[in-house]
Scaffold this motif. Structure first.
Motif, PDB file in Angstrom:
ATOM      1  N   PRO A  45       1.008  -1.378   0.404  1.00 22.02           N
ATOM      2  CA  PRO A  45       0.045  -0.347  -0.071  1.00 22.02           C
ATOM      3  C   PRO A  45       0.364   1.128   0.070  1.00 22.02           C
ATOM      4  CG  PRO A  45       0.569  -0.700   2.750  1.00 22.02           C
ATOM      5  CD  PRO A  45       0.945  -1.476   1.555  1.00 22.02           C
ATOM      6  N   GLY A  46       0.387   2.152  -0.432  1.00 24.43           N
ATOM      7  CA  GLY A  46       0.711   3.885  -0.258  1.00 24.43           C
ATOM      8  C   GLY A  46       0.093   4.845   0.343  1.00 24.43           C
ATOM      9  N   ILE A  47       0.188   5.388   0.343  1.00 27.10           N
ATOM     10  CA  ILE A  47      -0.581   6.521   2.091  1.00 27.10           C
ATOM     11  C   ILE A  47      -1.924   6.917   0.912  1.00 27.10           C
ATOM     12  CG2 ILE A  47       0.357   8.715   0.707  1.00 27.10           C
ATOM     13  CD1 ILE A  47      -0.066   7.935   4.293  1.00 27.10           C
ATOM     14  N   LYS A  48      -1.863   6.719  -0.072  1.00 27.61           N
ATOM     15  CA  LYS A  48      -3.390   7.488  -0.737  1.00 27.61           C
ATOM     16  C   LYS A  48      -4.388   5.897  -1.171  1.00 27.61           C
ATOM     17  CE  LYS A  48      -3.344   8.917  -5.196  1.00 27.61           C
ATOM     18  NZ  LYS A  48      -3.751   8.708  -6.656  1.00 27.61           N
ATOM     19  N   ASP A  49      -3.974   4.621  -0.442  1.00 28.83           N
ATOM     20  CA  ASP A  49      -4.332   3.625  -0.196  1.00 28.83           C
ATOM     21  C   ASP A  49      -4.842   3.384   1.323  1.00 28.83           C
ATOM     22  OD1 ASP A  49      -3.830   2.611  -2.765  1.00 28.83           O
ATOM     23  OD2 ASP A  49      -2.195   2.427  -2.632  1.00 28.83           O
ATOM     24  N   ILE A  50      -4.069   3.820   2.150  1.00 26.36           N
ATOM     25  CA  ILE A  50      -4.659   3.304   3.378  1.00 26.36           C
ATOM     26  C   ILE A  50      -5.665   5.034   3.633  1.00 26.36           C
ATOM     27  CG2 ILE A  50      -4.331   3.768   5.716  1.00 26.36           C
ATOM     28  CD1 ILE A  50      -1.105   3.174   4.557  1.00 26.36           C
ATOM     29  N   LEU A  51      -5.145   5.853   3.222  1.00 29.76           N
ATOM     30  CA  LEU A  51      -6.273   7.096   3.852  1.00 29.76           C
ATOM     31  C   LEU A  51      -7.765   6.073   2.573  1.00 29.76           C
ATOM     32  CD1 LEU A  51      -4.029  10.221   2.984  1.00 29.76           C
ATOM     33  CD2 LEU A  51      -5.449   9.482   5.349  1.00 29.76           C
ATOM     34  N   LEU A  52      -7.822   5.714   1.782  1.00 29.24           N
ATOM     35  CA  LEU A  52      -8.378   5.117   0.469  1.00 29.24           C
ATOM     36  C   LEU A  52      -9.644   4.653   1.620  1.00 29.24           C
ATOM     37  CD1 LEU A  52     -10.859   5.614  -1.700  1.00 29.24           C
ATOM     38  CD2 LEU A  52      -9.510   3.628  -2.987  1.00 29.24           C
ATOM     39  N   LEU A  53      -9.017   3.768   2.516  1.00 30.57           N
ATOM     40  CA  LEU A  53      -9.475   2.304   3.263  1.00 30.57           C
ATOM     41  C   LEU A  53     -10.009   3.018   4.002  1.00 30.57           C
ATOM     42  CD1 LEU A  53      -6.579  -0.510   2.525  1.00 30.57           C
ATOM     43  CD2 LEU A  53      -9.150  -0.182   1.816  1.00 30.57           C
ATOM     44  N   PHE A  54      -9.009   4.072   4.471  1.00 30.35           N
ATOM     45  CA  PHE A  54      -9.703   4.752   5.819  1.00 30.35           C
ATOM     46  C   PHE A  54     -11.320   5.857   5.722  1.00 30.35           C
ATOM     47  CE2 PHE A  54      -6.128   5.094   8.473  1.00 30.35           C
ATOM     48  CZ  PHE A  54      -6.796   4.351   9.946  1.00 30.35           C
ATOM     49  N   ILE A  55     -11.591   5.843   4.293  1.00 27.52           N
ATOM     50  CA  ILE A  55     -12.594   6.736   3.976  1.00 27.52           C
ATOM     51  C   ILE A  55     -13.830   5.111   3.682  1.00 27.52           C
ATOM     52  CG2 ILE A  55     -13.741   7.406   1.934  1.00 27.52           C
ATOM     53  CD1 ILE A  55     -11.348   9.078   1.214  1.00 27.52           C
ATOM     54  N   TYR A  56     -13.636   4.018   3.290  1.00 25.25           N
ATOM     55  CA  TYR A  56     -14.282   2.790   3.321  1.00 25.25           C
ATOM     56  C   TYR A  56     -14.518   3.437   4.808  1.00 25.25           C
ATOM     57  CZ  TYR A  56     -13.324   2.466  -1.378  1.00 25.25           C
ATOM     58  OH  TYR A  56     -13.368   2.256  -3.037  1.00 25.25           O
ATOM     59  N   LEU A  57     -13.760   3.234   5.409  1.00 23.58           N
ATOM     60  CA  LEU A  57     -14.309   2.132   6.918  1.00 23.58           C
ATOM     61  C   LEU A  57     -14.808   3.091   7.408  1.00 23.58           C
ATOM     62  CD1 LEU A  57     -13.794   0.791   9.463  1.00 23.58           C
ATOM     63  CD2 LEU A  57     -11.808   1.993  10.323  1.00 23.58           C
TER      64      LEU A  57
END
Length: 135
Positions: A45-57
């Motif tokens: 993952p990159g930072i964009k991916d992690i932040l996108l997963l937070f959005i889904y959460l």
């Protein structure tokens, strides 16, 4: 007769809400797992991916709160907006102009102030914030 029609209408609205929540929840789950599989395929993952997963959460939490309380937690929409803007800032900071960076940062600050105002207002002036424990 009117009472029967009103009761049936209320039940149809409740059914629509439940089906809609399950469809939205399934869509969030599907999108988040698609993102996880994309991350795995890319090797990490990159930072964009992690932040996108937070959005889904956060979207999933918002659906869960709405399901339990029948209230749309506006603060969660603001949290999602803050996370989305943070994602933009983190991903594109190298290519942004200084003014664009200041505008995005100002928007994040404004949204955070809005959360503070909403929390303060609901605590001191409005009805009890039922989603306080989930925040």
């Amino acid at each position: 007769m009117f009472k029967v029609v009103e009761k049936v209408g209320d039940q149809l609205v409740e059914f629509f809400h439940l089906v809609g929540l399950f469809v939205i929840g399934a869509s969030i789950l599907w999108a988040s797992w698609a993102e996880v599989f994309k991350i795995i395929a890319e090797g990490g993952p990159g930072i964009k991916d992690i932040l996108l997963l937070f959005i889904y959460l956060e979207l999933g939490a918002m659906v869960g709160i709405y399901f339990k309380t029948k209230r749309l937690p506006v603060r969660y929409l603001i949290y999602i907006a803050v996370t989305a803007l943070t994602r933009i800032l983190a991903a594109d900071a190298k290519t942004m102009s200084d003014m664009h960076m200041v505008v995005v940062t100002g928007c994040i600050l404004l949204l955070c102030i809005a959360v503070l105002v909403l929390r303060y207002g609901s605590k001191h002036f409005g009805e009890a914030d039922e989603s306080r424990d989930e925040a």
